[in-house]
Structure formats: C-alpha cells, structure tokens
Design an enzyme around this catalytic site. Structure first.
Site, PDB file in Angstrom:
ATOM      1  CG  HIS A 120     -11.418  -1.595  48.029  1.00 37.47           C
ATOM      2  ND1 HIS A 120     -12.544  -2.271  47.633  1.00 37.47           N
ATOM      3  CD2 HIS A 120     -11.793  -0.310  48.159  1.00 37.47           C
ATOM      4  CE1 HIS A 120     -13.549  -1.408  47.533  1.00 37.47           C
ATOM      5  NE2 HIS A 120     -13.121  -0.217  47.838  1.00 37.47           N
TER       6      HIS A 120
ATOM      7  CB  THR B  19     -16.724  -4.191  44.522  1.00 33.30           C
ATOM      8  OG1 THR B  19     -16.390  -3.316  43.448  1.00 33.30           O
ATOM      9  CG2 THR B  19     -15.669  -4.082  45.608  1.00 33.30           C
TER      10      THR B  19
ATOM     11  CE  LYS C 178     -12.066  -2.183  42.115  1.00 31.47           C
ATOM     12  NZ  LYS C 178     -12.138  -1.847  43.510  1.00 31.47           N
TER      13      LYS C 178
ATOM     14  CB  SER D 124     -18.084   4.255  42.513  1.00 28.90           C
ATOM     15  OG  SER D 124     -18.553   3.889  43.786  1.00 28.90           O
TER      16      SER D 124
ATOM     17  NE  ARG E 172     -11.017   5.172  53.635  1.00 27.03           N
ATOM     18  CZ  ARG E 172     -12.075   4.508  53.130  1.00 27.03           C
ATOM     19  NH1 ARG E 172     -11.941   3.245  52.769  1.00 27.03           N
ATOM     20  NH2 ARG E 172     -13.228   5.097  52.988  1.00 27.03           N
TER      21      ARG E 172
ATOM     22  CE1 TYR F 250     -17.891  -1.754  47.126  1.00 24.71           C
ATOM     23  CE2 TYR F 250     -18.671   0.500  46.942  1.00 24.71           C
ATOM     24  CZ  TYR F 250     -17.644  -0.391  47.116  1.00 24.71           C
ATOM     25  OH  TYR F 250     -16.357   0.067  47.300  1.00 24.71           O
TER      26      TYR F 250
HETATM   27  C1  LIG Z   1     -11.085   7.394  47.125  1.00 27.64           C
HETATM   28  C2  LIG Z   1     -11.338   5.993  46.692  1.00 27.64           C
HETATM   29  C3  LIG Z   1     -12.631   5.507  46.618  1.00 27.64           C
HETATM   30  C4  LIG Z   1     -12.869   4.205  46.191  1.00 27.64           C
HETATM   31  N1  LIG Z   1     -14.147   3.765  46.054  1.00 27.64           N
HETATM   32  C5  LIG Z   1     -14.392   2.555  45.514  1.00 27.64           C
HETATM   33  C6  LIG Z   1     -15.717   2.148  45.199  1.00 27.64           C
HETATM   34  O1  LIG Z   1     -16.668   2.897  45.399  1.00 27.64           O
HETATM   35  N2  LIG Z   1     -15.883   0.915  44.672  1.00 27.64           N
HETATM   36  C7  LIG Z   1     -14.837   0.066  44.428  1.00 27.64           C
HETATM   37  O2  LIG Z   1     -15.046  -1.050  43.960  1.00 27.64           O
HETATM   38  N3  LIG Z   1     -13.573   0.446  44.684  1.00 27.64           N
HETATM   39  C8  LIG Z   1     -13.317   1.664  45.198  1.00 27.64           C
HETATM   40  N4  LIG Z   1     -12.030   2.064  45.420  1.00 27.64           N
HETATM   41  C9  LIG Z   1     -10.913   1.187  45.039  1.00 27.64           C
HETATM   42  C10 LIG Z   1     -10.491   1.436  43.589  1.00 27.64           C
HETATM   43  O3  LIG Z   1     -11.461   0.968  42.694  1.00 27.64           O
HETATM   44  C11 LIG Z   1      -9.185   0.736  43.256  1.00 27.64           C
HETATM   45  O4  LIG Z   1      -9.266  -0.616  43.633  1.00 27.64           O
HETATM   46  C12 LIG Z   1      -7.970   1.385  43.918  1.00 27.64           C
HETATM   47  O5  LIG Z   1      -8.115   2.778  43.975  1.00 27.64           O
HETATM   48  C13 LIG Z   1      -6.707   1.041  43.149  1.00 27.64           C
HETATM   49  O6  LIG Z   1      -5.601   1.535  43.789  1.00 27.64           O
HETATM   50  P1  LIG Z   1      -4.879   2.926  43.422  1.00 27.64           P
HETATM   51  O7  LIG Z   1      -5.735   4.009  43.995  1.00 27.64           O
HETATM   52  O8  LIG Z   1      -3.567   2.792  44.103  1.00 27.64           O
HETATM   53  O9  LIG Z   1      -4.779   3.019  41.922  1.00 27.64           O
HETATM   54  C14 LIG Z   1     -11.772   3.362  45.863  1.00 27.64           C
HETATM   55  C15 LIG Z   1     -10.471   3.859  45.942  1.00 27.64           C
HETATM   56  C16 LIG Z   1     -10.237   5.157  46.338  1.00 27.64           C
HETATM   57  C17 LIG Z   1      -8.831   5.675  46.372  1.00 27.64           C
END
Ligand SMILES: Cc1cc2nc3c(=O)[nH]c(=O)nc-3n(C[C@H](O)[C@H](O)[C@H](O)COP(=O)(O)O)c2cc1C
Length: 392
Positions: free
Chosen positions: A276, A156, A252, A107, A165, A130
């Site tokens: 997300h 993204t 994404k 990320s 949140r 990002y």
């Molecule tokens: C703690 C956390 C941080 C995340 N940070 C980012 C991020 O920095 N960039 C991004 O594109 N998606 C981020 N996401 C989304 C994830 O890439 C992904 O879309 C998502 O976790 C998928 O769902 P799941 O956790 O149920 O597998 C984040 C998700 C979580 C849980």
C-alpha cells in the site's frame, strides 16, 4: 522551472501547487515511514547489466496486463481523494491514461464517482474495491462498476483497518477542507488550486455520499474507514466477491508467499505485490524485495504485478526483470496531476516511458516482454583491497 524531466521535479512542483494537507496525504507513509522509504531505496540497490553493440532499432514497450494490451506495463494505481490533488482529478487522470494506452484504476474512495469517470472516458477503466461491513452497499458498488463497463475489479486486501499516518492527523485531513484558519490559509496560499476547485461540484466522496445508507456528508476518511471497513474480511469473502463480479479480478496487497499461494487458489487473474505504498504496515519489507520469493511461490499459476516505490522507468525495468508482468504507479501520477492537471499525468507517464525505453535498449533488448533476470547485474560491489604494508 523548465519542463520537468524527472518524477522528483514533478513532486517539487506539486508541493508548490497543492494545499499542504493534500500534498502530505500523498507524500506520507505509516508511522516512521520506514517501509515507504524502503520501497524507493531498495530499487536503487538493484543494478542492471550493460550490453553493447546490439541492434537497438524498432523497440517496443507494448505488453499485456491480465490479457489487456498496454502501451507499456505501467498502470495508474488506485488512490483515494485524487480529486483533491486537482479539481476533477480522477477524470483527468483517467483521460490521460486512456490516451496513453495504460490502465487507470479508480479508487472506492475517489472524489469523482464511477459514473462520472465513465461519462468522461471512452474505454473501460479498472475499479478498486474496499469491502465495507454493509454487503448490500458492496454489491451495489460492484453492480455500478459493471454497469460502467469496468474491465477489471481490483480488490484491496491490506486495509481492513487503517494504518496511522501522523501527517494526516496533524493536518486535520478532510474532503472538502474544513474552515479553520489553518485550512483556509493552506488553501488561500494555493490560488490556482483553489480557483480550479470552485469550477467543479465534485468535492466529496463521489462513490459513497448519496449512495451508502445514512451517509450524507463524509468529510473524514479515517472515521468512515474505522466505522465502515470490514475487519473480518476473509478468503471466503474473496470467493463471494469473485462470484458477484464475474469478470477479471486482481488481488492487491500480497506481501507473503503463503498468501500469494492462497490468492492463486482463488482463481483470480492477478495479484499485486504491494504494501500500500508503505501506508499500512510500517516495518514491512519493500515490495520489490519480496517480489522474487512471491514469483517463485506462485510460478505460472497467476499473473504477478507490483507497486510501491516506482519513481522511474528503470524501476519498472527492474520489477519486470524480477518477474512482474505489470507495475503500477501511485504517487508519481499524483505529483503530475497536482503539478499540471491532466498534462502532468501525461508528463509522468512520458518520463517513465522514455526512461524505460532507453534502459531497455542499453540493456541490449528491443522488446520489453523479453525483460528477465538475465538483464540484472548480480555481482557484489567490489571491496577495495587494503594497500600492502611496507615490509619492515
Ligand atoms: C494518496 C494515496 C492514496 C491511496 N489510496 C488507495 C486506495 O484508495 N485504494 C487502494 O487500494 N490503494 C490506495 N493507495 C495505494 C496505491 O494504490 C499503491 O499501492 C501505492 O501508491 C503504490 O506506491 P507508490 O505511491 O510508491 O507508487 C493509495 C496511495 C496513495 C499514495
């Protein structure tokens, strides 16, 4: 507790190892968390077709995602602050993914920097971007990912502004944690986590601090996103980024067939059907529920991937049957990481691999690339007929 056999057991273990504010950061969705919950729940409603007396020897889960060979079609999703689930978390997760033969996505908002992860791995990883208002900084991030040998850029699209949140606000989430009595207590009650954190220097946003203009200390993720992320991001920016990057590009955050067609028109290599992880638009449908209409909308014009709510190999199977060429896990690997570090990420991948393998076999297939809609059970649940009334 014995060796965890499910992602839920890894989650329970992570809850006991990781300070509350960081565990909650992973285990939360926007507002009511309705979309977060639907992502998981909607998988359960999809049923598989059981087959018998089919040769189940010599099975293979190997496939490809954007042309790269993967030992199973499950990548690690980009997650911010991963180095706060466990010291040096991004490095450990990248190493686990590399050994397992699946892609790791770093990320933009990681604790370990692009260079850190590159220095501690031997194969290319993917970088998630990002887009900030400061395009010079964006261009420099892209150049750094190129220089580090990243083999794909994951752009993204669904976080121009940050969804809310509640838990993060109540917890006063920051990296590193603040020195208030509440935060000191949270850390002090997680001594293994705290001790490991003292063994690393990586405590803040490695890609940003010391790289972006005027950013020396960046404790608050939400204030940084509010100030720096570009709310004007548009399809023409996608073209600019594609040109700057010049390599494999994955878009994404697509949840709508119309957006999916536009994404395919950009000439990107893949889209990720994703909300997300339910962290942005609460009230959006689950990602698995919109997958079929998106697959139908784009046909063969672009590879379709999916994330959101995958908690088992069975969920991976269902996504593949509905037309995804690859999937990603976010929280499952974070729980593994929080629970047992690098070993825990491998455990998470192993749990999913075993479940996927057995599920595929019991559905009568030996090669995961043959997963398709014919493996799903389409009949509606049988409604019990009312008992006949005795005649008067
Ligand atoms: C703690 C956390 C941080 C995340 N940070 C980012 C991020 O920095 N960039 C991004 O594109 N998606 C981020 N996401 C989304 C994830 O890439 C992904 O879309 C998502 O976790 C998928 O769902 P799941 O956790 O149920 O597998 C984040 C998700 C979580 C849980």
């Amino acid at each position: 507790m014995g060796t965890p056999l499910t992602i839920a057991e890894l989650k329970a273990r992570a809850r006991r190892r990781v300070p509350k504010m960081f565990f909650d950061y992973a285990d939360s969705g926007a507002w009511t968390e309705g979309t977060y919950k639907a992502n998981e729940a909607d998988f359960a409603a999809i049923k598989l077709r059981q087959r018998v007396l089919v040769d189940m020897t010599n099975r293979s889960l190997q496939s490809t995602m954007i042309g790269e060979t993967v030992s199973m079609p499950v990548a690690l999703a980009p997650t911010g602050l991963t180095g706060m689930q466990h010291a040096d978390g991004e490095i450990l997760a990248a190493q686990a993914a590399e050994a397992f033969g699946v892609p790791f996505t770093l990320s933009t908002m990681s604790i370990c920097s692009i260079e850190d992860v590159a220095a501690h791995t031997t194969k290319p990883f993917w970088f998630q971007l990002y887009v900030m208002k400061d395009r010079t900084f964006v261009a420099s991030l892209i150049s750094r990912a190129k220089a580090a040998g990243c083999s794909a850029l994951v752009l993204t699209l669904d976080l121009q502004i940050l969804g809310q949140r509640h838990k993060d606000i109540r917890n006063g989430l920051s990296a590193p944690p603040k020195f208030t009595p509440k935060h000191v207590w949270q850390v002090a009650t997680r001594p293994f986590w705290a001790w490991e954190m003292t063994q690393t220097k990586r405590h803040s946003f490695g890609n940003i601090v010391g790289h972006a203009k005027g950013v020396g200390d960046l404790s608050s993720l939400s204030s940084w996103t509010a100030e720096q992320f570009d709310p004007r991001l548009s399809w023409s920016d996608v073209a600019w980024i594609k040109e700057q990057w010049g390599g494999k590009l994955i878009l994404k955050g697509i949840m709508d067939p119309e957006d999916a067609r536009r994404a395919a028109d950009t000439g990107a290599d893949a889209i990720i059907v994703s909300n997300h992880g339910g962290r942005q638009l609460d009230g959006a449908p689950s990602s698995i529920s919109v997958l079929p209409e998106i697959v139908q909308a784009v046909g063969d014009s672009i590879e379709v991937h999916l994330d959101g709510g995958i908690r088992s190999g069975q969920d991976v199977m269902k996504a593949l049957c509905l037309g995804a060429k690859g999937t990603y896990i976010g929280r499952p690997f974070l729980y593994g990481l929080g629970a047992y570090g690098k070993r825990g990420v491998t455990m998470a991948l192993d749990i999913i691999r075993k479940e996927l393998d057995i599920t595929m076999a019991l559905c009568g297939k030996r090669d995961i690339r043959e997963a398709g809609p014919d493996l799903l059970h389409h009949r509606l649940p049988v409604v019990e007929a009312e008992p006949a009334r005795p005649s008067q």
